[in-house]
Design a protein around this motif. Structure first.
Motif, PDB file in Angstrom:
ATOM      1  N   TYR A  75       0.850  -1.190   0.000  1.00  0.00           N
ATOM      2  CA  TYR A  75       0.000   0.000   0.000  1.00  0.00           C
ATOM      3  C   TYR A  75       0.888   1.242   0.000  1.00  0.00           C
ATOM      4  N   VAL A  76       0.313   2.377  -0.321  1.00  0.00           N
ATOM      5  CA  VAL A  76       1.050   3.633  -0.364  1.00  0.00           C
ATOM      6  C   VAL A  76       1.141   4.161   1.060  1.00  0.00           C
ATOM      7  N   LYS A  77       2.324   4.047   1.637  1.00  0.00           N
ATOM      8  CA  LYS A  77       2.507   4.472   3.015  1.00  0.00           C
ATOM      9  C   LYS A  77       2.684   5.984   3.104  1.00  0.00           C
ATOM     10  N   ARG A  78       3.460   6.544   2.179  1.00  0.00           N
ATOM     11  CA  ARG A  78       3.764   7.970   2.239  1.00  0.00           C
ATOM     12  C   ARG A  78       3.880   8.491   0.820  1.00  0.00           C
ATOM     13  N   ALA A  79       3.264   9.612   0.561  1.00  0.00           N
ATOM     14  CA  ALA A  79       3.356  10.279  -0.739  1.00  0.00           C
ATOM     15  C   ALA A  79       3.410  11.778  -0.480  1.00  0.00           C
ATOM     16  N   VAL A  80       4.549  12.389  -0.782  1.00  0.00           N
ATOM     17  CA  VAL A  80       4.727  13.812  -0.491  1.00  0.00           C
ATOM     18  C   VAL A  80       5.258  14.532  -1.725  1.00  0.00           C
ATOM     19  N   ALA A  81       4.917  15.809  -1.798  1.00  0.00           N
ATOM     20  CA  ALA A  81       5.451  16.694  -2.830  1.00  0.00           C
ATOM     21  C   ALA A  81       6.031  17.911  -2.131  1.00  0.00           C
ATOM     22  N   ASN A  82       7.326  18.050  -2.180  1.00  0.00           N
ATOM     23  CA  ASN A  82       8.013  19.156  -1.546  1.00  0.00           C
ATOM     24  C   ASN A  82       8.443  20.178  -2.592  1.00  0.00           C
ATOM     25  N   ASP A  83       8.792  21.381  -2.120  1.00  0.00           N
ATOM     26  CA  ASP A  83       9.279  22.418  -3.018  1.00  0.00           C
ATOM     27  C   ASP A  83      10.649  22.047  -3.557  1.00  0.00           C
ATOM     28  N   GLY A  84      10.840  22.294  -4.831  1.00  0.00           N
ATOM     29  CA  GLY A  84      12.148  22.173  -5.443  1.00  0.00           C
ATOM     30  C   GLY A  84      12.687  23.569  -5.679  1.00  0.00           C
ATOM     31  N   PRO A  85      13.724  23.692  -6.474  1.00  0.00           N
ATOM     32  CA  PRO A  85      14.226  25.033  -6.774  1.00  0.00           C
ATOM     33  C   PRO A  85      13.216  25.795  -7.617  1.00  0.00           C
ATOM     34  N   ARG A  86      13.163  27.101  -7.410  1.00  0.00           N
ATOM     35  CA  ARG A  86      12.214  27.937  -8.161  1.00  0.00           C
ATOM     36  C   ARG A  86      12.940  28.660  -9.272  1.00  0.00           C
ATOM     37  N   MET A  87      12.276  28.765 -10.414  1.00  0.00           N
ATOM     38  CA  MET A  87      12.844  29.509 -11.528  1.00  0.00           C
ATOM     39  C   MET A  87      12.165  30.871 -11.583  1.00  0.00           C
ATOM     40  N   LYS A  88      12.944  31.923 -11.417  1.00  0.00           N
ATOM     41  CA  LYS A  88      12.384  33.264 -11.436  1.00  0.00           C
ATOM     42  C   LYS A  88      12.485  33.808 -12.850  1.00  0.00           C
ATOM     43  N   ARG A  89      11.374  34.246 -13.384  1.00  0.00           N
ATOM     44  CA  ARG A  89      11.307  34.710 -14.762  1.00  0.00           C
ATOM     45  C   ARG A  89      10.745  36.119 -14.811  1.00  0.00           C
ATOM     46  N   ILE A  90      10.973  36.789 -15.949  1.00  0.00           N
ATOM     47  CA  ILE A  90      10.484  38.150 -16.160  1.00  0.00           C
ATOM     48  C   ILE A  90       9.716  38.181 -17.467  1.00  0.00           C
ATOM     49  N   ARG A  91       8.534  38.779 -17.434  1.00  0.00           N
ATOM     50  CA  ARG A  91       7.704  38.930 -18.622  1.00  0.00           C
ATOM     51  C   ARG A  91       7.623  40.421 -18.963  1.00  0.00           C
ATOM     52  N   PRO A  92       7.826  40.778 -20.215  1.00  0.00           N
ATOM     53  CA  PRO A  92       7.722  42.192 -20.585  1.00  0.00           C
ATOM     54  C   PRO A  92       6.312  42.719 -20.363  1.00  0.00           C
ATOM     55  N   ALA A  93       6.239  43.956 -19.928  1.00  0.00           N
ATOM     56  CA  ALA A  93       4.959  44.597 -19.634  1.00  0.00           C
ATOM     57  C   ALA A  93       4.898  45.922 -20.381  1.00  0.00           C
ATOM     58  N   PRO A  94       3.733  46.536 -20.448  1.00  0.00           N
ATOM     59  CA  PRO A  94       3.607  47.808 -21.183  1.00  0.00           C
ATOM     60  C   PRO A  94       4.452  48.921 -20.569  1.00  0.00           C
ATOM     61  N   MET A  95       4.793  49.886 -21.383  1.00  0.00           N
ATOM     62  CA  MET A  95       5.510  51.100 -20.985  1.00  0.00           C
ATOM     63  C   MET A  95       6.887  50.782 -20.399  1.00  0.00           C
TER      64      MET A  95
END
Length: 166
Positions: A75-95
């Motif tokens: 049976y599934v005793k433990r199932a977890v999802a933890n944070d990994g590294p984050r990718m910081k991105r930039i999106r162009p915006a008006p002006m």
């Protein structure tokens, strides 16, 4: 016995992965696979591959290493999802501005165990390394309510009214 499978980094947020993992926690492997097949989340296919990998790890240990494993009792005793590294991105915006956003990555782990005759899990651990984060010292007791001020009136000044343009 416990059998573990890990997915290094998945390009899905941990919150979305936990929604699928909560569906299979504590279930028999066969029921968990059926649940994942009919789940309409994108991460369900990845979790299914990971669960099959953990099942194959159990089969490998039973056939090659000579450890007695009943696959029907897993049976599934433990199932977890933890944070990994984050990718910081930039999106162009008006002006000439820029919007910052974060692409989240999750690290998924699934651990299988074999139920005993009475339904409890067996205590032997195979290849599982655990680090316990418990502290030996006692924690400080918390107060149940806010402390009331000693005086009857508060000593804050009233807000100034706006007098208009100068």
């Amino acid at each position: 016995m416990e059998f573990r499978a890990q997915a290094r980094f998945m390009r899905v947020s941990p919150q979305k992965a936990r929604l699928v993992l909560d569906l299979i926690k504590g279930r028999r492997v066969e029921d968990a696979l059926n649940t994942l097949i009919f789940t309409k989340k994108r991460v369900a296919a990845t979790v299914e591959k990971l669960l099959r990998s953990a099942l194959e790890n159990a089969n490998y240990l039973s056939s090659e290493k000579g450890i007695d494993v009943d696959v029907d009792k897993l049976y599934v005793k433990r199932a977890v999802a933890n944070d990994g590294p984050r990718m910081k991105r930039i999106r162009p915006a008006p002006m000439g501005r820029a919007y910052h956003y974060v692409r989240r990555i999750s690290h998924i782990e699934i651990e299988l165990a074999e139920r005993g005759k009475n339904g409890e899990s067996l205590a032997n651990v195979v290849g599982a390394e655990r680090v316990s984060g418990t502290s030996s010292g006692a924690s400080k007791p918390r107060a149940k309510g806010k402390a009331k001020a000693a005086g009857g009136k508060s000593k804050t000044k009233p807000a100034k009214k706006f007098s208009g343009a100068r």
